[in-house]
Design an enzyme around this catalytic site. Structure first.
Site, short mmCIF file in Angstrom:
data_model
loop_
_atom_site.label_atom_id
_atom_site.label_comp_id
_atom_site.label_asym_id
_atom_site.label_seq_id
_atom_site.Cartn_x
_atom_site.Cartn_y
_atom_site.Cartn_z
N SER A 184 52.69 6.34 13.32
CA SER A 184 51.91 6.17 12.10
C SER A 184 50.78 7.18 11.96
CB SER A 184 51.31 4.76 12.05
OG SER A 184 50.35 4.58 13.07
N LYS A 194 44.35 4.04 14.01
CA LYS A 194 44.40 4.40 12.59
C LYS A 194 43.16 5.22 12.24
CE LYS A 194 47.94 1.56 12.00
NZ LYS A 194 49.32 2.08 11.88
#
Length: 253
Positions: A27, A106
């Site tokens: 991601s 993230k």
């Protein structure tokens, strides 16, 4: 005795100053390299800076997923063998194995009090109505169309953070159903340095996507002091490993 002292120092450094993490998630491509079965990046996570300041937009952080966050990007197989489980926990301490599937990496997109939505006519995220500049965004070709997933305006609660992955169409982040914003208290630390593999050794850039907007408390010069303390405790270990690798000696990553 030397081995015991080294292990104790490693535990103390990685508990209070900085820790090496491997989170095998794609991601954050291409900022961080990670996928099932590949040579995932090991990142040095600074645990000191956020004791003195708050996470800012653009920071790449490792955090514990709140209740309701489900990691669809990777899973950590559990063994019935207590010895294997113990070795896995030890491996996570030195960045050899994933810590567990509730840890995420993230990028901070918006902080408490800001409103985030997607998108404008040019497919750009908006924070407080202003388009973001995101040079780090990557669209994985096999993950679908190279465009942002649209969502209605969301006001981030105070004390929380809106998290998104750089691989924008391949990330289970704050946009996912049941996820949402992440409490600041769940943040473990800021990803500062890629330590392995050596071919990708280098800093993890914190690129502010909203440079023209004043947000929260800036890190400023004060953040550099605790960061330097953390790096002093961990960089020698990374450099020592590199020298051993160049001499062809065996070492644990």
């Amino acid at each position: 005795m030397l081995i015991v002292v080294a292990l104790v120092l490693t535990f103390l450094i990685q508990t209070f100053l900085a820790k090496v993490y491997v989170i095998p998630s794609g991601s954050m491509e291409t900022t961080l390299h990670g996928c099932t079965g590949c040579n995932n990046d090991r990142v040095l996570v600074d645990k000191v800076t956020y004791r003195f300041t708050s996470p800012q937009p653009g920071d790449v952080v490792v955090f514990r997923g709140p209740e309701g966050w489900i990691n669809t990007e990777f899973s950590v197989p559990q063994s019935d063998n207590a010895l294997i489980n113990g070795l896995q926990q030890f491996g996570s301490l030195i960045g050899l194995a994933p810590p567990d599937e509730k840890d995420f990496v993230k990028r901070v997109i918006a902080v408490g009090g800001q409103t985030v939505q997607c998108c404008d006519s040019r497919d750009r995220l908006l924070v407080d109505g202003e388009p973001l500049t995101e040079p780090y965004v990557y669209f994985l070709p096999e993950a679908g169309p190279a465009r942002e997933q649209r969502f209605d305006p969301v006001t981030v609660p105070e004390g929380q953070l809106w998290m998104m992955g750089d691989s924008r169409n391949n990330s289970s982040d704050s946009r996912a159903e049941g996820h949402g914003a992440v409490p600041v208290e769940n943040v473990i630390g800021q990803a500062r340095l890629i330590v392995l593999p050596f071919g990708r050794f280098g800093w993890v850039d914190a690129i502010d996507p909203q440079p023209d907007q004043a947000v929260g408390m800036g890190a400023g010069a004060a953040a550099g002091v605790p960061l330097a303390m953390g790096m002093l405790g961990t960089l020698p270990l990374a450099l020592w490993r590199r020298r051993r690798a160049e001499r062809g000696e065996t070492f644990l990553p």
